[in-house]
Write a protein that holds these residues in place. Structure first.
Motif, PDB file in Angstrom:
ATOM      1  N   HIS A  47       0.819  -1.214   0.000  1.00  0.00           N
ATOM      2  CA  HIS A  47       0.000   0.000   0.000  1.00  0.00           C
ATOM      3  C   HIS A  47       0.855   1.268   0.000  1.00  0.00           C
ATOM      4  O   HIS A  47       0.470   2.276  -0.607  1.00  0.00           O
ATOM      5  CB  HIS A  47      -0.955  -0.015   1.189  1.00  0.00           C
ATOM      6  N   LEU A  48       1.991   1.220   0.651  1.00  0.00           N
ATOM      7  CA  LEU A  48       2.880   2.382   0.596  1.00  0.00           C
ATOM      8  C   LEU A  48       3.412   2.590  -0.819  1.00  0.00           C
ATOM      9  O   LEU A  48       3.534   3.735  -1.287  1.00  0.00           O
ATOM     10  CB  LEU A  48       4.027   2.207   1.589  1.00  0.00           C
ATOM     11  N   LEU A  49       3.730   1.491  -1.503  1.00  0.00           N
ATOM     12  CA  LEU A  49       4.169   1.604  -2.892  1.00  0.00           C
ATOM     13  C   LEU A  49       3.041   2.120  -3.778  1.00  0.00           C
ATOM     14  O   LEU A  49       3.266   2.952  -4.679  1.00  0.00           O
ATOM     15  CB  LEU A  49       4.656   0.242  -3.398  1.00  0.00           C
ATOM     16  N   ALA A  70       1.736  -2.836 -10.755  1.00  0.00           N
ATOM     17  CA  ALA A  70       2.801  -1.841 -10.846  1.00  0.00           C
ATOM     18  C   ALA A  70       3.617  -1.791  -9.571  1.00  0.00           C
ATOM     19  O   ALA A  70       4.849  -1.649  -9.607  1.00  0.00           O
ATOM     20  CB  ALA A  70       2.203  -0.469 -11.147  1.00  0.00           C
ATOM     21  N   ALA A  71       2.958  -1.907  -8.411  1.00  0.00           N
ATOM     22  CA  ALA A  71       3.685  -1.893  -7.140  1.00  0.00           C
ATOM     23  C   ALA A  71       4.597  -3.101  -7.023  1.00  0.00           C
ATOM     24  O   ALA A  71       5.742  -2.996  -6.566  1.00  0.00           O
ATOM     25  CB  ALA A  71       2.690  -1.860  -5.977  1.00  0.00           C
ATOM     26  N   SER A 223      -9.046   4.182  10.247  1.00  0.00           N
ATOM     27  CA  SER A 223     -10.266   4.802   9.730  1.00  0.00           C
ATOM     28  C   SER A 223     -10.005   5.548   8.420  1.00  0.00           C
ATOM     29  O   SER A 223     -10.745   5.392   7.440  1.00  0.00           O
ATOM     30  CB  SER A 223     -10.845   5.758  10.781  1.00  0.00           C
ATOM     31  N   TYR A 224      -8.961   6.361   8.398  1.00  0.00           N
ATOM     32  CA  TYR A 224      -8.612   7.108   7.184  1.00  0.00           C
ATOM     33  C   TYR A 224      -8.351   6.143   6.038  1.00  0.00           C
ATOM     34  O   TYR A 224      -8.861   6.320   4.913  1.00  0.00           O
ATOM     35  CB  TYR A 224      -7.383   7.963   7.484  1.00  0.00           C
ATOM     36  N   GLY A 225      -7.576   5.098   6.299  1.00  0.00           N
ATOM     37  CA  GLY A 225      -7.233   4.147   5.254  1.00  0.00           C
ATOM     38  C   GLY A 225      -8.436   3.396   4.723  1.00  0.00           C
ATOM     39  O   GLY A 225      -8.599   3.220   3.508  1.00  0.00           O
ATOM     40  N   ALA A 280      -1.692   5.406   1.860  1.00  0.00           N
ATOM     41  CA  ALA A 280      -0.473   5.328   2.667  1.00  0.00           C
ATOM     42  C   ALA A 280      -0.806   5.067   4.135  1.00  0.00           C
ATOM     43  O   ALA A 280      -0.126   4.284   4.815  1.00  0.00           O
ATOM     44  CB  ALA A 280       0.331   6.621   2.524  1.00  0.00           C
ATOM     45  N   ALA A 281      -1.869   5.708   4.640  1.00  0.00           N
ATOM     46  CA  ALA A 281      -2.275   5.505   6.029  1.00  0.00           C
ATOM     47  C   ALA A 281      -2.653   4.060   6.283  1.00  0.00           C
ATOM     48  O   ALA A 281      -2.319   3.492   7.336  1.00  0.00           O
ATOM     49  CB  ALA A 281      -3.447   6.429   6.370  1.00  0.00           C
ATOM     50  N   PHE A 282      -3.330   3.427   5.325  1.00  0.00           N
ATOM     51  CA  PHE A 282      -3.682   2.023   5.511  1.00  0.00           C
ATOM     52  C   PHE A 282      -2.429   1.153   5.551  1.00  0.00           C
ATOM     53  O   PHE A 282      -2.382   0.151   6.269  1.00  0.00           O
ATOM     54  CB  PHE A 282      -4.624   1.545   4.403  1.00  0.00           C
ATOM     55  N   GLY A 283      -1.419   1.523   4.752  1.00  0.00           N
ATOM     56  CA  GLY A 283      -0.162   0.792   4.822  1.00  0.00           C
ATOM     57  C   GLY A 283       0.442   0.850   6.208  1.00  0.00           C
ATOM     58  O   GLY A 283       0.935  -0.159   6.736  1.00  0.00           O
TER      59      GLY A 283
END
Length: 295
Positions: A47-49, A70-71, A223-225, A280-283
């Motif tokens: 998820h960060l990628l 792609a990641a 929550s954000y993710g 990114a937050a979920f990562g």
């Protein structure tokens, strides 16, 4: 009595159920739990990628794909080191899928009623997602072991989602299948919204492992993710629904198209930036989950 006359021993159903319900948690054997946590870390890195690739879309890069393929390609581009990392990730993802299959069958015994049912259905969905990522990562992981075919290098891959939808729509009940996929995506998005709004994921974490600071990180990123992912998955569901209604695979799309859809919506670049931050937050939440998740 000859060997041929000896009846074959079958695994009794009782032993299977005992394995599924053994004391020690939903993960089962300790090795599965450890590898499953590695799989969660790998999922967080993925998820960060994805967020990094989405950021390139945010800055106006053309021809950029921001999806799981792609990641994974970014990691595979590291050569033998990347292939080794993908191999470890595949083992971890499969282990976490096994963990979630057990949880879907008999897990979440610390809850009851509709909450337990909802979590078990969610665990089944996570198992499918983890296996899907592992399957995508397998060819790049074994790439250095294969001898490239002679001739010019292969052409860049096409939009895999649209190719798949095009194939499905040629089937007799293809439009119904695509419509079903749309419904599944929309239900998943609704579930993620519920999870993000009510922070139900906290029930899957050991409270004793969360300091007040880490709990705040878990709530903010979880929550954000989940809400950001709900927007993307919901967009994919809408694309599939449009393809089913019009019988036109060009209306379908994956995560890249969902991100572009957000970027061209009413909120424009701001909306794309918010969703990118959510991915990114979920990562980051996956790292917390890997550390504090109930076994």
């Amino acid at each position: 009595m000859t060997d041929a006359a000896v009846p074959r021993r079958r695994l009794p159903l009782r032993r299977v159920l005992a394995w599924a319900t053994r004391a020690g948690g939903d993960a089962g054997p300790h090795g599965v739990e450890v590898l499953g946590r590695v799989g969660l870390v790998a999922y967080g890195v993925l998820h960060l990628l994805l967020a990094g690739l989405a950021a390139r879309l945010l800055w106006g890069a053309r021809g950029v794909r921001a999806d799981q393929d792609a990641a994974i390609a970014v990691v595979a581009g590291l050569g033998p080191v990347g292939a080794s990392l993908l191999g470890v990730a595949i083992v971890g993802l499969v282990a976490f899928a096994v963990w979630q299959i057990r949880a879907a069958l008999t897990g979440f015994r610390w809850t009851s009623g509709s909450e337990r049912l909802r979590k078990r259905v969610g665990a089944a969905g996570k198992a499918v997602a983890m296996i899907a990522v592992a399957v995508l990562a397998f060819p790049p992981a074994i790439g250095p072991l294969r001898t490239p075919p002679p001739g010019p290098p292969p052409a860049p891959p096409q939009n895999g989602t649209r190719v798949l939808v095009t194939t499905v729509l040629t089937l007799p009940e293809g439009r119904l299948i695509v419509a079903g996929a749309s419904a599944v995506a929309l239900v998943m998005a609704a579930s993620m919204i519920y999870t993000g709004v009510f922070a139900t994921y906290l029930g899957d974490l050991h409270e004793s492992r969360l300091t007040p600071a880490w709990r705040r990180v878990a709530i903010a990123c979880g929550s954000y993710g989940n809400l950001a992912r709900a927007l993307l998955i919901g967009s994919v569901g809408i694309f599939f629904g449009a393809a089913a209604i019009t019988d036109d695979a060009r209306r379908s799309g994956g995560l890249t198209q969902a991100l572009r859809f957000v970027g061209h919506g009413p909120w424009g670049v701001v909306g794309l930036a918010v969703v990118t931050g959510g991915v990114a937050a979920f990562g980051v939440y996956c790292f917390v989950d890997a550390y504090a998740r109930r076994a």
